[in-house]
Design an enzyme around this catalytic site. Structure first.
Site, PDB file in Angstrom:
ATOM      1  N   ASP A 121       0.865  -1.184   0.000  1.00  0.00           N
ATOM      2  CA  ASP A 121       0.000   0.000   0.000  1.00  0.00           C
ATOM      3  C   ASP A 121       0.900   1.233   0.000  1.00  0.00           C
ATOM      4  O   ASP A 121       2.095   1.133  -0.321  1.00  0.00           O
ATOM      5  CB  ASP A 121      -0.874  -0.021   1.266  1.00  0.00           C
ATOM      6  CG  ASP A 121      -2.231   0.640   1.047  1.00  0.00           C
ATOM      7  OD1 ASP A 121      -2.248   1.828   0.695  1.00  0.00           O
ATOM      8  OD2 ASP A 121      -3.263  -0.018   1.242  1.00  0.00           O
ATOM      9  N   HIS A 163      -3.468   5.926   3.504  1.00  0.00           N
ATOM     10  CA  HIS A 163      -4.205   4.689   3.252  1.00  0.00           C
ATOM     11  C   HIS A 163      -3.507   3.477   3.863  1.00  0.00           C
ATOM     12  O   HIS A 163      -4.134   2.657   4.551  1.00  0.00           O
ATOM     13  CB  HIS A 163      -4.356   4.514   1.743  1.00  0.00           C
ATOM     14  CG  HIS A 163      -5.314   3.467   1.312  1.00  0.00           C
ATOM     15  ND1 HIS A 163      -4.988   2.135   1.245  1.00  0.00           N
ATOM     16  CD2 HIS A 163      -6.603   3.561   0.881  1.00  0.00           C
ATOM     17  CE1 HIS A 163      -6.025   1.446   0.807  1.00  0.00           C
ATOM     18  NE2 HIS A 163      -7.017   2.292   0.566  1.00  0.00           N
ATOM     19  N   SER A 186     -11.559  -1.660   0.743  1.00  0.00           N
ATOM     20  CA  SER A 186     -10.196  -1.462   1.256  1.00  0.00           C
ATOM     21  C   SER A 186     -10.162  -1.539   2.769  1.00  0.00           C
ATOM     22  O   SER A 186      -9.157  -1.957   3.354  1.00  0.00           O
ATOM     23  CB  SER A 186      -9.655  -0.085   0.838  1.00  0.00           C
ATOM     24  OG  SER A 186      -8.986  -0.144  -0.378  1.00  0.00           O
TER      25      SER A 186
END
Length: 703
Positions: free
Chosen positions: A233, A292, A521
């Protein structure tokens, strides 16, 4: 006084892979097709080539010479080099670096045969492919695009950072096992059904029990640092106050040292590796970074019981060394994403450096996504995906086959992906690959999140939020209210008003924060966290699983309440709820029955099933050189092993001698040959292993 929380607005309508996920659009060029089509975004001047196994010796010789001279531009295979000369190739590089510890299994998997070729940027790639694909020495070719973000990073932060103060109300939840103030608002961990999501008149109330059942699971286990989760990520903020104690550390490596201390082919990889910049320095402070990676890492392993921030599903109990570890394999940085060869390297790096779970909240568009809405459909079948992305499949197979240990908790690795957020009746790849775990998302009332992909190929469901269901039309900034015990006279002391999305660790302007995101996600790390907690408990019980066995157990212990009447009728939501004119949209819930996976992931049920599943751990056979020694901590292989007594005897002391000191057994090679060593445990159980002694073994005992 209202306290605003940092919230990442991820609107499913504007995304192509999932509300907060990333997308790869990169077809490869399988040999044998009558027509080769390259994508419009193929990286100019680059191709990825896999050679046939018969070319191994020639390639090895060329690679060896290049290592001494500093680089290579040709393969050493005459027919191939003739074509490369015609095309003007100037760089010819093996994709996966040599790691002596893992080179044998790299070759067994055929990954040593993959090379990246660079040409002048003006080279006609179509011509290059057509020429190379005629060569019998070349088995596979694909172009090398970048993995791309599928969301606008400039509009992810919309309010003040959350939980900046060290204390706040826990909303009167006396059953909470930890002191972390944010736990009361992590409904995905423990859903009391009493949340006020503040939104529109369309939403139903939260339903108690629509969660991953952490409270029951935590009665048995809170985590174990031997379990490593690789987060592919954005870079994970390893200095975040709620994560730093649970970050994987590659001992012996140092950032900025400029050397490969452990010989794994990567310099300075102390906390993982940045595959975007090809550097050991993990980053998170680019203006376009959203946090994220840090957000998904917090759901898995934020430190528990430390009195600040939020909890992680497998974040430990507040004492040092009790949470699982997060390895950052950075594949996004700012506006940049890795090329597909770097993605494959990240997957292999995770397996070779101890990770047993691959956390991937990104993927291709669903093959069933609606082109009218602006989506570019991705692969629809496993066969299509495999033909388009051969390097990606081979890297995933390597992780699934080679992570873990035959003598550890798990033999093999678990690759967990988000299913995607295109509202589509088919999950995206690679997650839909039959050997991966694809995760769909639910709202806090067991209904499918409106954006979640579903259908054949989805393995399991998890909390992912649903702001189009809970959000207020026309509002781009949702707020969080609670009392703040650090300021007298403020707050009500009882109100729990939250967003219906997922609260976790986050970053804002390069600084630590907490806040909300939604999407598959966010569902994906719930499953990664539960799997990590389950493996932690298996370690505690000294149980061993194959990767396939554990994935089956994960699927079979889900909460089937997901299908008990919560998918009857219709669900209404505001399509694009942040716009004042957001329209009311209908979901036919019957279309989702049986298509969100086997059920909602259930940590309590998983852990309760582990004692009777899998098999007992077995001591490993030993390979050792003459005059060398090899030590095994026996406590790691027997329940309550730290408190047991051990005796060991060799069948041939002239070949292999053995000694036990406390829980540590040391085997010493005396002369070349084989012997058996029997370990007696507290006068009861025993195990026998085989010791192979050979001359000229290297330092770790392997020949």
């Amino acid at each position: 006084m209202k306290k605003k929380y940092l919230y990442t607005a991820l609107f499913a309508l504007t995304l192509s892979a999932c509300a907060d996920e990333d997308i790869v659009e990169q077809p490869s060029v399988p040999q044998g097709e009558t027509e080769v089509k390259l994508p419009a975004d193929a990286t100019d001047g680059e191709l990825l080539i896999k050679f046939s196994p018969e070319m191994t010796d020639i390639l090895d010789q060329t690679f060896s010479r290049a290592s001494r001279s500093g680089g290579m531009s040709r393969s050493g295979i005459p027919s191939t080099d003739e074509v490369l000369d015609i095309l003007g190739a100037y760089s010819f590089e093996r994709i996966f670096p040599v790691d002596e510890k893992n080179e044998a299994r790299t070759r067994e998997a055929g990954l040593h045969l993959w090379y990246r070729v660079k040409f002048d940027e003006n080279t006609d790639l179509q011509e290059a492919v057509e020429r190379l694909r005629q060569l019998g020495e070349v088995s596979k070719i694909q172009a090398n695009s970048h993995i791309k973000r599928a969301y606008n990073t400039k509009r992810t932060y919309v309010s003040e950072s959350a939980l900046q103060r060290k204390s706040m109300s826990r909303s009167g939840d006396d059953s909470a096992p930890f002191t972390d103030p944010g736990l009361a608002h992590q409904w995905g961990f423990h859903n009391t059904g009493s949340y006020d999501f503040t939104g529109n008149a369309l939403n139903a109330a939260a339903v108690a029990g629509c969660d991953v059942n952490c409270y029951e699971a935590w009665k048995l286990c809170k985590g174990d640092p031997s379990i490593i989760v690789a987060v592919l990520d954005e870079g994970v903020m390893n200095t975040h106050e709620d994560l730093r104690d649970n970050i994987w550390v590659n001992e012996g490596e140092e950032e900025y040292a400029g050397r490969d201390a452990d010989g794994n082919g990567y310099k300075d990889d102390k906390y993982g590796y940045n595959f975007v910049t090809n550097s050991g320095v993990i980053t998170w402070s680019d203006a376009s970074d959203t946090g994220h990676g840090t957000h998904v890492a917090g759901t898995i392993a934020a430190a528990n019981n430390n009195g600040i921030g939020v909890c992680g599903i497998a974040g430990g109990d507040g004492t040092a060394g009790t949470g699982v570890k997060i390895m950052s394999c950075q594949v996004f940085s700012g506006q940049s994403g890795v090329t597909l060869d770097q993605e494959a390297k990240a997957i292999k790096y995770a397996a070779d450096n101890g990770a047993v779970i691959l956390q991937c909240s990104w993927g291709y568009n669903s093959g069933a996504s609606n082109a009218v809405l602006g989506y570019t459909p991705g692969p629809s079948t496993e066969e299509e995906w495999e033909s388009l992305y051969p390097l990606e499949k081979e890297a995933l197979d390597y992780f699934i086959n080679n992570a873990g240990s035959p003598n550890g908790v798990i033999d093999g690795g678990i690759a967990i992906f988000a299913s995607g957020n295109e509202y589509a009746a088919l999950p995206g790849f690679p997650g839909a690959y039959s050997r991966c775990v694809s995760v769909s998302a639910v709202a806090a009332d067991y209904t499918p999140s409106c954006f979640s992909n579903y259908g054949e190929g989805v393995a399991i469901a998890a909390p992912g939020g649903d702001l189009e269901y809970y959000g207020t039309p026309g509002e781009t900034e949702d707020e969080y209210w609670t009392s703040d015990e650090s300021q007298a006279g403020e707050g009500t002391g009882t109100t729990t008003k939250t967003l219906g999305s997922i609260l976790s660790t986050l970053i804002r302007n390069g600084q630590q924060a907490y806040g909300y995101m939604e999407g598959t996600s966010m569902a994906c790390p719930h499953v990664s966290g539960v799997a990590a907690l389950g493996l932690s408990y298996a370690k505690q019980l000294r149980r061993h699983f194959t990767a396939e066995e554990f994935v089956d157990l994960l699927k079979n212990t889900t909460d089937k309440s997901l299908y008990n009447g919560y998918q009857d009728g219709v669900k209404l939501y505001y399509d694009g709820h942040t716009y004042p004119g957001a329209s009311v949209t209908r979901m036919e819930l019957g279309n989702y029955i049986g298509k969100m996976g086997t059920g909602l992931v259930d940590a309590g049920a998983l852990l309760s099933s582990i004692a009777g599943a899998g098999s007992e751990m077995k001591l490993p056979n030993v390979y050792v050189g003459t005059g060398a020694s090899y030590a095994i901590d026996l406590a790691s292989y027997f329940v309550n092993g730290e408190n047991l007594t051990y005796e060991a005897a060799s069948s041939d002391e002239a070949t292999a001698a053995v000694a036990v000191n406390g829980t540590v057994m040391t085997v010493t090679g005396v002369k070349a040959g084989m012997a058996q060593i029997t370990v007696q445990v507290s006068g009861e159980a025993s195990q026998t292993i085989v010791v192979t002694v050979r001359d000229k073994a290297n330092d770790n005992g392997w020949m």
